[in-house]
Scaffold this active site. Structure first.
Site, PDB file in Angstrom:
ATOM      1  N   LYS A 186      47.413  43.960  46.052  1.00  0.00           N
ATOM      2  CA  LYS A 186      48.021  42.833  46.782  1.00  0.00           C
ATOM      3  C   LYS A 186      49.244  43.275  47.582  1.00  0.00           C
ATOM      4  CE  LYS A 186      46.442  39.248  43.544  1.00  0.00           C
ATOM      5  NZ  LYS A 186      45.868  40.081  42.454  1.00  0.00           N
ATOM      6  N   LEU A 187      49.060  44.266  48.415  1.00  0.00           N
ATOM      7  CA  LEU A 187      50.163  44.790  49.222  1.00  0.00           C
ATOM      8  C   LEU A 187      50.730  43.711  50.132  1.00  0.00           C
ATOM      9  CD1 LEU A 187      48.559  48.223  50.180  1.00  0.00           C
ATOM     10  CD2 LEU A 187      50.141  47.743  48.306  1.00  0.00           C
TER      11      LEU A 187
ATOM     12  N   ASP B  54      54.291  43.529  52.565  1.00  0.00           N
ATOM     13  CA  ASP B  54      55.583  44.032  53.015  1.00  0.00           C
ATOM     14  C   ASP B  54      55.527  44.112  54.539  1.00  0.00           C
ATOM     15  OD1 ASP B  54      58.129  45.488  53.086  1.00  0.00           O
ATOM     16  OD2 ASP B  54      57.704  46.003  51.000  1.00  0.00           O
TER      17      ASP B  54
ATOM     18  N   ASP C 140      43.327  46.332  43.167  1.00  0.00           N
ATOM     19  CA  ASP C 140      43.872  45.006  43.462  1.00  0.00           C
ATOM     20  C   ASP C 140      45.402  45.080  43.456  1.00  0.00           C
ATOM     21  OD1 ASP C 140      44.076  42.285  43.913  1.00  0.00           O
ATOM     22  OD2 ASP C 140      43.735  41.740  41.812  1.00  0.00           O
TER      23      ASP C 140
ATOM     24  N   ARG D  90      39.407  38.387  31.440  1.00  0.00           N
ATOM     25  CA  ARG D  90      39.504  38.026  30.029  1.00  0.00           C
ATOM     26  C   ARG D  90      38.223  37.533  29.380  1.00  0.00           C
ATOM     27  NH1 ARG D  90      45.053  34.855  31.034  1.00  0.00           N
ATOM     28  NH2 ARG D  90      44.116  34.870  33.111  1.00  0.00           N
TER      29      ARG D  90
ATOM     30  N   THR E 144      44.615  32.098  42.432  1.00  0.00           N
ATOM     31  CA  THR E 144      43.860  31.097  41.665  1.00  0.00           C
ATOM     32  C   THR E 144      44.703  30.455  40.566  1.00  0.00           C
ATOM     33  OG1 THR E 144      42.944  32.894  40.311  1.00  0.00           O
ATOM     34  CG2 THR E 144      41.596  32.096  42.132  1.00  0.00           C
TER      35      THR E 144
ATOM     36  N   LYS F 272      37.834  46.748  38.369  1.00  0.00           N
ATOM     37  CA  LYS F 272      39.021  46.327  39.115  1.00  0.00           C
ATOM     38  C   LYS F 272      40.278  46.750  38.385  1.00  0.00           C
ATOM     39  CE  LYS F 272      41.752  43.180  38.954  1.00  0.00           C
ATOM     40  NZ  LYS F 272      42.734  42.072  38.918  1.00  0.00           N
TER      41      LYS F 272
ATOM     42  N   THR G 118      55.438  49.637  56.185  1.00  0.00           N
ATOM     43  CA  THR G 118      55.442  49.962  54.762  1.00  0.00           C
ATOM     44  C   THR G 118      54.051  49.814  54.153  1.00  0.00           C
ATOM     45  OG1 THR G 118      57.757  49.327  54.509  1.00  0.00           O
ATOM     46  CG2 THR G 118      56.405  49.318  52.512  1.00  0.00           C
TER      47      THR G 118
END
Length: 224
Positions: free
Chosen positions: A61-62, A64, A59, A205, A115, A32, A68
């Protein structure tokens, strides 16, 4: 997919991302790449990671206006990502245009509620109800818009799966049992998320920050 774990390479350091990816490639199903990486390296960085021959989840996260977002989707089609995210709160028209503009084999999924947010945060930004309410509301909207699925926490994926039987459910913010929560507020273990109906597990992480990322990935894979 045989291995639902996608490791989140959330770093602006290309060499570090490649090193981690090479280390864990035998125990994950894909990679990712988020905003941090994409803003630093763009298409070139994605091409370099693709050399490892694992599916890529962009990832981004578009979010708009529909036109666009559609043009942004067209701009990344040449990268042939396996999965791309848009914000479901962008509305039905935006999601429809995003899906229409995507490659045939790219899954477009709608982010419902980050999250890192809990019910207290929701109230402060004007959302009504509980996290479950918000996820179910946006899951319905994403399905109506023709998306492939949604992104939600492991706490809500079971409820979302019940109302969208054939949806594709991406669950991020996962933490192995006993792991540090960090900035995550609605996290569950990878095994819990999978059991509740998750299709794809995004883990960052706990793997990338481990002393031995390969051992961490292998340990998580063994629980699934």
């Amino acid at each position: 997919m045989s291995n639902p774990v996608f490791v989140a390479l959330d770093t602006p350091d290309l060499e570090q991302a490649i090193t981690i990816a090479k280390s864990v490639r035998g125990h994950v199903g894909g990679l990712k790449l988020g905003l941090e990486f994409f803003c630093a390296h763009g298409h070139h960085g994605v091409h370099e990671i693709q050399k490892l021959d694992l599916p890529i989840f962009l990832d981004l996260k578009l979010h708009d206006i529909p036109n666009t977002v559609a043009k942004a989707m067209q701009a990344i089609n040449m990268l042939e990502p396996a999965v791309v995210t848009v914000h479901a709160s962008g509305g039905r028209a935006m999601m429809e245009d995003a899906k229409a503009a995507a490659n045939e084999h790219t899954k477009v999924v709608g982010v419902t509620l980050l999250t890192s947010l809990d019910q207290n945060d929701m109230g402060k930004i004007g959302y009504q109800g509980t996290p479950h309410d918000q996820v179910e509301r946006l899951a319905d909207l994403a399905r109506e818009a023709g998306l492939d699925g949604i992104v939600c926490s492991g706490n809500e994926v079971g409820a979302a799966h019940k109302i969208w039987k054939d949806g594709f459910f991406v669950v991020p913010g996962l933490r192995p049992k006993g792991g540090a929560m960090g900035d995550q507020k609605r996290a569950v273990t990878p095994q819990q998320a999978r059991n509740n109906g998750a299709s794809l597990l995004v883990i960052g992480r706990p793997i990338t920050g481990a002393e031995d990322p390969n051992a961490a990935a292998r340990a998580i894979e063994a629980t699934l």
